[in-house]
Design a protein around this motif. Structure first.
Motif, short mmCIF file in Angstrom:
data_model
loop_
_atom_site.label_atom_id
_atom_site.label_comp_id
_atom_site.label_asym_id
_atom_site.label_seq_id
_atom_site.Cartn_x
_atom_site.Cartn_y
_atom_site.Cartn_z
N GLY A 103 0.84 -1.21 0.00
CA GLY A 103 0.00 0.00 0.00
C GLY A 103 0.87 1.25 0.00
O GLY A 103 0.80 2.07 -0.92
N PRO A 104 1.73 1.43 1.04
CA PRO A 104 2.64 2.59 1.02
C PRO A 104 3.55 2.61 -0.22
O PRO A 104 3.91 3.69 -0.70
CB PRO A 104 3.46 2.41 2.29
CG PRO A 104 2.59 1.61 3.20
CD PRO A 104 1.74 0.75 2.34
N THR B 194 10.71 4.22 -1.09
CA THR B 194 11.12 3.28 -2.15
C THR B 194 10.23 3.49 -3.38
O THR B 194 10.71 3.46 -4.52
CB THR B 194 10.99 1.82 -1.65
OG1 THR B 194 11.74 1.70 -0.45
CG2 THR B 194 11.49 0.82 -2.66
N GLY B 195 8.93 3.72 -3.14
CA GLY B 195 8.00 3.96 -4.25
C GLY B 195 8.36 5.25 -4.99
O GLY B 195 8.38 5.29 -6.23
N ILE B 196 8.68 6.30 -4.22
CA ILE B 196 9.04 7.57 -4.85
C ILE B 196 10.28 7.34 -5.73
O ILE B 196 10.31 7.72 -6.92
CB ILE B 196 9.36 8.66 -3.78
CG1 ILE B 196 8.10 8.98 -2.96
CG2 ILE B 196 9.94 9.91 -4.41
CD1 ILE B 196 8.31 10.01 -1.85
N CYS B 197 11.27 6.67 -5.16
CA CYS B 197 12.51 6.43 -5.89
C CYS B 197 12.25 5.52 -7.11
O CYS B 197 12.78 5.75 -8.19
CB CYS B 197 13.49 5.77 -4.91
SG CYS B 197 15.13 5.71 -5.51
N LEU C 207 17.34 7.90 -3.51
CA LEU C 207 18.16 6.85 -2.91
C LEU C 207 18.62 7.25 -1.51
O LEU C 207 18.68 6.43 -0.60
CB LEU C 207 19.38 6.55 -3.79
CG LEU C 207 19.06 5.78 -5.07
CD1 LEU C 207 20.32 5.63 -5.93
CD2 LEU C 207 18.50 4.39 -4.75
N THR C 208 18.94 8.56 -1.33
CA THR C 208 19.35 9.03 0.00
C THR C 208 18.22 8.77 1.00
O THR C 208 18.44 8.28 2.11
CB THR C 208 19.65 10.55 -0.04
OG1 THR C 208 20.52 10.80 -1.12
CG2 THR C 208 20.24 11.07 1.25
N VAL D 7 15.81 6.54 0.79
CA VAL D 7 15.62 5.11 1.04
C VAL D 7 16.69 4.62 2.01
O VAL D 7 16.39 3.92 3.00
CB VAL D 7 15.70 4.30 -0.29
CG1 VAL D 7 15.67 2.80 -0.02
CG2 VAL D 7 14.55 4.70 -1.21
N PHE D 8 17.95 5.01 1.77
CA PHE D 8 19.05 4.53 2.60
C PHE D 8 18.84 4.92 4.07
O PHE D 8 18.90 4.09 4.97
CB PHE D 8 20.37 5.10 2.06
CG PHE D 8 21.56 4.66 2.84
CD1 PHE D 8 22.06 3.37 2.72
CD2 PHE D 8 22.19 5.53 3.72
CE1 PHE D 8 23.16 2.95 3.47
CE2 PHE D 8 23.29 5.13 4.47
CZ PHE D 8 23.78 3.83 4.34
N PHE D 9 18.56 6.21 4.32
CA PHE D 9 18.47 6.66 5.71
C PHE D 9 17.17 6.19 6.38
O PHE D 9 17.15 5.96 7.58
CB PHE D 9 18.66 8.17 5.82
CG PHE D 9 20.11 8.54 5.67
CD1 PHE D 9 20.99 8.44 6.74
CD2 PHE D 9 20.62 8.93 4.45
CE1 PHE D 9 22.34 8.75 6.60
CE2 PHE D 9 21.97 9.24 4.29
CZ PHE D 9 22.83 9.14 5.37
N THR D 10 16.11 6.04 5.60
CA THR D 10 14.88 5.50 6.21
C THR D 10 15.11 4.04 6.60
O THR D 10 14.61 3.57 7.62
CB THR D 10 13.67 5.62 5.24
OG1 THR D 10 13.64 6.93 4.71
CG2 THR D 10 12.36 5.33 5.94
N GLY D 11 15.90 3.32 5.78
CA GLY D 11 16.24 1.92 6.09
C GLY D 11 17.01 1.87 7.40
O GLY D 11 16.73 1.02 8.26
N ILE D 12 17.96 2.78 7.58
CA ILE D 12 18.73 2.80 8.84
C ILE D 12 17.78 3.08 10.01
O ILE D 12 17.84 2.41 11.04
CB ILE D 12 19.84 3.87 8.76
CG1 ILE D 12 20.83 3.43 7.70
CG2 ILE D 12 20.51 4.08 10.13
CD1 ILE D 12 22.13 4.14 7.70
#
Ligand code: BGC
Length: 503
Positions: free
Chosen positions: A51-52, A182-185, A322-323, A325-330
């Motif tokens: 969904g997100p 991730t969807g935005i990217c 990508l920035t 996605v990376f920091f949200t993953g952290i």
């Protein structure tokens, strides 16, 4: 036998005799959670975050599609600047309405069916854009996908917070924002290869998988218990917690909390501290998230890259994506260890400093040349910094934008959504979350629409200093009012607001 004894018996009944350990007395919760297997829980979270992911595709879609639609040869769907701005922002209006609809739906038809329902406007909206023959089809398609995004941004955090247990709830809840970015990217990357019609078709894939996948996932145990469906709730818990967990124990704990909360939302509930306190915190978190100016800064990212003489604007936006996605993953990985408050503070400080430096950059460069592309965008004229002393400062703009976006991703991106899903008692969850979602999307619309007026009124530097001050207020607000929810059950969080000691 009192409730405590009965609950303890449920744990013992499954062969537990390990209250004493080398480290001391273990809580019932720990004993229970040690028996839990998380595989199916992860599967249910994975399906629900489609969904997100879809909503991220909606947010990211306009960035590659608008340049295409402005230059298309097909004059039935060609956009001028004003139409392009509506094409971009109508999504936030649709989402604000979607938040209200979502609040009503989660109570009426439950969390699972609401999630399945929101796939429909996603798919219809993208189908309408793919097949668009005129501007109205484009607008209606965008409004429908916006509506679906609003419903999703309410339902998925609620679904996840109600199926996850406290050891992993922070990480699972942060996956919502991880999938949005991730969807935005994904939309930015796909947009470098696909035209706007094919891109819309590709964006309809995640919501299609969502509706199919959700058919096999359970309703949340809390919603089932609130409907008096004890047997179904136990089945849902058995699916989510694995065969070894004594799920009757968790059912008893949730039922006990439901007894405190009464059924359904009544206006008089707003006088209860366990309702008005979390509601005020949720609404302010959403307001402050947008007041950081994140959407305006992301909107301007391409121009900042242009000013820094970064010729490939599309690559620039992919780097921003990508920035995030990376920091949200952290953030997702450390959420259950670091806690919400610490991350919100670190994020707020990083954003305060970087937005202030951004302002300094504009202060130093404005006046030497008046046609930076950021300024030119505000006046609708194309332009860029050109060769001059400001070029040497372009690194400052890039660095501060990078730190701002990374800072947002670490705290103010995921945490307002996560905390919203954790702090409301079940009986007011639909209403209170709807008010929060409405606040978030309503403000996103106002700030992106008013950004150009702000630039004209306060200058570029002044606008970014305003955002910086808002970020500083966010930090004070976090320290003073936001509760730490790490490691607590939803029931313990509500007990804290009620002022009764947690069980
Ligand atoms: C915010 C959106 C923002 C998105 C991308 C979300 O948490 O609510 O307004 O566009 O993050 O970072």
């Amino acid at each position: 036998m009192d409730i405590q004894d009965e609950r303890r018996r449920l744990l013992d009944a499954e062969g537990t005799d390990e209250y004493e350990t080398v480290t001391g007395v273990r809580s019932e919760q720990d004993i229970y959670l040690d028996k839990v297997q998380n595989g199916k829980l992860y599967l249910a979270v994975f399906v629900s975050v489609l969904g997100p992911l879809s909503f991220g595709f909606v947010l990211g879609y306009s960035s590659p599609a608008i340049p295409d639609l402005i230059t298309t040869n097909d004059d039935r769907v060609r956009l001028n600047d004003d139409q392009a701005s509506w094409f971009g922002s109508i999504v936030t209006l649709g989402a604000a309405v979607g938040g209200l609809l979502g609040g009503w739906l989660v109570e009426r038809i439950g969390r699972k069916l609401s999630l399945m329902f929101c796939s429909l406007p996603f798919v219809f909206g993208f189908a309408m854009i793919t097949a668009a023959q005129n501007l109205w089809m484009l607008y209606v398609g965008r409004a429908l996908t916006g509506l679906a995004s609003g419903v999703t941004s309410l339902v998925v955090p609620v679904y996840i917070s109600e199926i996850a247990h406290e050891r992993v709830r922070g990480t699972m809840g942060s996956c919502v924002q991880l999938m949005v970015v991730t969807g935005i990217c994904g939309a930015y990357v796909a947009g470098t290869y696909l035209g706007w019609r094919w891109l819309a078709l590709c964006c309809s894939l995640p919501p299609t998988l969502l509706i199919v996948g959700m058919c096999f996932m359970p309703e949340t145990p809390r919603y089932l218990l609130s409907q008096g469906k004890r047997r179904e709730a136990e089945e849902a818990l058995r699916f989510l917690r694995g065969p070894d967990a004594p799920v009757q124990w968790e059912c008893a704990r949730i039922e006990e909390a439901c007894d405190h909360q009464g059924a359904g939302f009544k206006v008089s509930d707003l006088l209860e501290p366990c309702v008005y306190k979390p509601l005020a915190i949720g609404v302010l978190l959403m307001f402050f998230q947008q007041a950081t100016g994140i959407n305006a800064i992301m909107f301007y990212a391409e121009n900042i890259f242009e000013d820094a003489h970064f010729d490939n604007r599309a690559l620039g936006t992919v780097i921003v994506g990508l920035t995030q996605v990376f920091f949200t993953g952290i953030a997702a990985l450390i959420m259950d260890r670091a806690g919400r408050k610490v991350l919100l503070c670190i994020s707020g400080v990083a954003m305060t400093i970087s937005a202030a430096v951004f302002g300094v950059f504009f202060h130093l460069t404005t006046g030497q040349h008046n046609n930076t592309s950021v300024r030119a965008m505000a006046s609708g004229v194309e332009g860029s910094l050109g060769a001059g002393p400001e070029v040497d400062l372009a690194w400052l703009a890039l660095a501060s934008m990078g730190i701002f976006i990374a800072g947002f991703a670490l705290g103010w991106g995921p945490i307002p959504w996560l905390v919203m899903s954790e702090i409301f008692p079940s009986n007011v969850k639909g209403f209170a979350s709807a008010v929060c979602v409405l606040t978030n999307w309503g403000n996103a619309f106002i700030i992106t629409k008013c950004f150009q007026d702000l630039l004209a009124l306060l200058t570029n530097a002044g606008t970014f200093w305003l955002f910086s001050s808002m970020c500083a207020i966010n930090v004070v607000f976090t320290i003073a009012f936001v509760p730490e929810t790490k490691g607590k059950t939803l029931e313990q969080i509500q007990d804290n607001f009620r002022g009764t000691p947690a069980q």
